[in-house]
Design an enzyme around this catalytic site. Structure first.
Site, PDB file in Angstrom:
ATOM      1  N   ASN A   1       0.859  -1.188   0.000  1.00 24.34           N
ATOM      2  CA  ASN A   1       0.000   0.000   0.000  1.00 24.34           C
ATOM      3  C   ASN A   1       0.894   1.237   0.000  1.00 24.34           C
ATOM      4  O   ASN A   1       1.501   1.570   1.011  1.00 24.34           O
ATOM      5  CB  ASN A   1      -0.887  -0.029   1.255  1.00 24.34           C
ATOM      6  CG  ASN A   1      -1.707   1.235   1.409  1.00 24.34           C
ATOM      7  OD1 ASN A   1      -1.859   2.009   0.467  1.00 24.34           O
ATOM      8  ND2 ASN A   1      -2.245   1.443   2.608  1.00 24.34           N
TER       9      ASN A   1
ATOM     10  N   LYS B   1      -0.032   4.219  -0.170  1.00 18.67           N
ATOM     11  CA  LYS B   1      -0.758   5.356   0.431  1.00 18.67           C
ATOM     12  C   LYS B   1      -0.628   6.589  -0.484  1.00 18.67           C
ATOM     13  O   LYS B   1      -0.548   6.434  -1.689  1.00 18.67           O
ATOM     14  CB  LYS B   1      -0.243   5.641   1.844  1.00 18.67           C
ATOM     15  CG  LYS B   1      -0.120   4.388   2.689  1.00 18.67           C
ATOM     16  CD  LYS B   1       0.080   4.686   4.142  1.00 18.67           C
ATOM     17  CE  LYS B   1       0.437   3.402   4.864  1.00 18.67           C
ATOM     18  NZ  LYS B   1       0.113   3.447   6.280  1.00 18.67           N
TER      19      LYS B   1
ATOM     20  N   HIS C   1      -9.435   0.621   4.906  1.00 18.56           N
ATOM     21  CA  HIS C   1      -8.149   0.895   5.567  1.00 18.56           C
ATOM     22  C   HIS C   1      -8.384   1.811   6.764  1.00 18.56           C
ATOM     23  O   HIS C   1      -9.214   2.713   6.719  1.00 18.56           O
ATOM     24  CB  HIS C   1      -7.170   1.536   4.575  1.00 18.56           C
ATOM     25  CG  HIS C   1      -5.770   1.561   5.107  1.00 18.56           C
ATOM     26  ND1 HIS C   1      -5.352   2.506   6.004  1.00 18.56           N
ATOM     27  CD2 HIS C   1      -4.728   0.727   4.913  1.00 18.56           C
ATOM     28  CE1 HIS C   1      -4.088   2.256   6.332  1.00 18.56           C
ATOM     29  NE2 HIS C   1      -3.687   1.179   5.679  1.00 18.56           N
TER      30      HIS C   1
ATOM     31  N   GLU D   1      -6.844   4.250   7.875  1.00 20.64           N
ATOM     32  CA  GLU D   1      -6.699   5.695   7.651  1.00 20.64           C
ATOM     33  C   GLU D   1      -7.994   6.281   7.080  1.00 20.64           C
ATOM     34  O   GLU D   1      -8.320   7.450   7.323  1.00 20.64           O
ATOM     35  CB  GLU D   1      -5.489   5.953   6.735  1.00 20.64           C
ATOM     36  CG  GLU D   1      -4.189   5.752   7.510  1.00 20.64           C
ATOM     37  CD  GLU D   1      -3.018   5.240   6.718  1.00 20.64           C
ATOM     38  OE1 GLU D   1      -3.022   5.353   5.479  1.00 20.64           O
ATOM     39  OE2 GLU D   1      -2.082   4.714   7.346  1.00 20.64           O
TER      40      GLU D   1
ATOM     41  N   GLU E   1      -5.156  -5.446  10.545  1.00 20.91           N
ATOM     42  CA  GLU E   1      -4.160  -4.401  10.756  1.00 20.91           C
ATOM     43  C   GLU E   1      -4.474  -3.648  12.051  1.00 20.91           C
ATOM     44  O   GLU E   1      -5.305  -2.729  12.046  1.00 20.91           O
ATOM     45  CB  GLU E   1      -4.194  -3.407   9.594  1.00 20.91           C
ATOM     46  CG  GLU E   1      -3.944  -4.030   8.236  1.00 20.91           C
ATOM     47  CD  GLU E   1      -3.448  -2.979   7.264  1.00 20.91           C
ATOM     48  OE1 GLU E   1      -2.273  -3.038   6.898  1.00 20.91           O
ATOM     49  OE2 GLU E   1      -4.232  -2.083   6.901  1.00 20.91           O
TER      50      GLU E   1
ATOM     51  N   GLY F   1       2.278   2.143  10.635  1.00 22.58           N
ATOM     52  CA  GLY F   1       3.151   3.301  10.461  1.00 22.58           C
ATOM     53  C   GLY F   1       3.830   3.760  11.741  1.00 22.58           C
ATOM     54  O   GLY F   1       4.402   4.845  11.788  1.00 22.58           O
TER      55      GLY F   1
ATOM     56  N   SER G   1       3.486  -2.180  10.298  1.00 29.85           N
ATOM     57  CA  SER G   1       4.943  -2.098  10.470  1.00 29.85           C
ATOM     58  C   SER G   1       5.674  -3.393  10.104  1.00 29.85           C
ATOM     59  O   SER G   1       6.670  -3.758  10.733  1.00 29.85           O
ATOM     60  CB  SER G   1       5.297  -1.661  11.896  1.00 29.85           C
ATOM     61  OG  SER G   1       4.786  -0.351  12.136  1.00 29.85           O
TER      62      SER G   1
HETATM   63  C1  PEP Z   1      -0.747  -0.089   5.797  1.00 25.07           C
HETATM   64  O1  PEP Z   1      -0.745   1.026   5.296  1.00 25.07           O
HETATM   65  O2  PEP Z   1      -1.651  -0.874   5.537  1.00 25.07           O
HETATM   66  C2  PEP Z   1       0.360  -0.456   6.693  1.00 25.07           C
HETATM   67  C3  PEP Z   1       0.320  -1.620   7.279  1.00 25.07           C
HETATM   68  O3  PEP Z   1       1.363   0.471   6.879  1.00 25.07           O
HETATM   69  P1  PEP Z   1       2.810   0.237   7.559  1.00 25.07           P
HETATM   70  O4  PEP Z   1       3.352  -1.059   6.979  1.00 25.07           O
HETATM   71  O5  PEP Z   1       3.615   1.418   7.175  1.00 25.07           O
HETATM   72  O6  PEP Z   1       2.590   0.101   9.022  1.00 25.07           O
END
Ligand code: PEP
Length: 249
Positions: A10, A12, A94, A96, A166, A172, A212
């Site tokens: 992703n 983003k 997601h 976000e 997640e 992040g 992460s």
């Molecule tokens: C994501 O955006 O779905 C994600 C898991 O981000 P990150 O790997 O940066 O934590």
């Protein structure tokens, strides 16, 4: 049949033509585990570019889609428009979008259903906030998010879904869930699939972990029986993404 390992990237709201071209060219030329399904998700503006550059084995996903077919919905994109530019996948739900853009379970569920009905597969993201985990509400929250979607999907629809667990506190932040924490929630999701949908769906749906994930922690996470892959944010923009795709070789 074993579930095929799945790694999504992703991007983003990151990247421009030159950097996205570099990322895709790097993936095209890398030696990737051929048993792993790879799907990358650039910003909407670069979907066509990414689809035209990426080799056929690499899937391309939108980061979002709207639940209506067309009309006065400024700024949104439809499932038909994704299909028109040969995009077969989309992320939906997601954190976000749930947290920053205030998308709720019902709206997300309608988008999942619209995507599947239009022939676009879905990486359906769920997960709890830190506050919810600390209040011991993790399973309650992910079941609530899953139930909203289950109300709208037929059993067959689940063949077009990859569930991405997640934990919001791990996205992040550099704080990855421990292998035990990830496995525990994945196993609970698989149990829910069996109880709510069917034994076949319980066996076949892929449940991937996001939060992460890096080239350092992916190997251990990948050993867990209910971790069928990863959704990778930050690290998908870096050459180390190849190591995550190859976590099992
Ligand atoms: C994501 O955006 O779905 C994600 C898991 O981000 P990150 O790997 O940066 O934590």
């Amino acid at each position: 049949m074993p579930r095929q390992f799945f790694v999504g990237g992703n991007f983003k709201m990151n990247g421009v033509t030159s950097s996205i071209t570099d990322i895709v060219n790097n993936l095209n030329s890398a030696k990737l585990d051929s048993t792993t399904e790879v799907v990358i998700s650039p910003p909407t503006l670069y979907l066509s570019l990414t689809r035209s550059l990426a080799k056929a084995e690499i899937g391309v996903a939108a980061q979002n889609v709207f639940d209506k077919p067309s009309g006065a919905f400024t700024g949104e994109i439809s499932v038909e428009q994704l299909k028109d530019i040969k995009i077969d996948w989309t992320l939906i739900g997601h954190s976000e979008r749930r947290v920053i853009l205030k998308e709720n379970d019902e709206f997300i569920a309608r988008k999942v259903k619209a995507a599947i009905d239009g022939g676009v597969s879905v990486i359906f993201c769920i997960g709890e906030t830190l506050e919810e985990r600390e209040a011991d509400k993790t399973i309650e929250v992910v079941y609530r998010q899953l139930n909203a979607v289950a109300k709208l999907l037929s059993q067959e629809d689940w063949a077009k879904v990859v569930i991405a667990y997640e934990p919001v506190w791990a996205i992040g932040t550099g704080k990855v869930a421990s292998t035990e924490q990830a496995q525990e929630v994945h196993a609970a999701i698989r149990k829910w699939l069996g109880e709510t949908v069917s034994a076949k769906v319980q066996e076949e749906v892929r449940i991937i972990y996001g939060g992460s994930v890096s080239e350092k922690n992916c190997r251990e996470l990948a050993t867990q029986p209910d971790v069928d892959g990863f959704l990778v944010g930050g690290a998908s923009l870096k050459p180390a993404f190849v190591d995550i795709i190859n976590a099992r070789i």
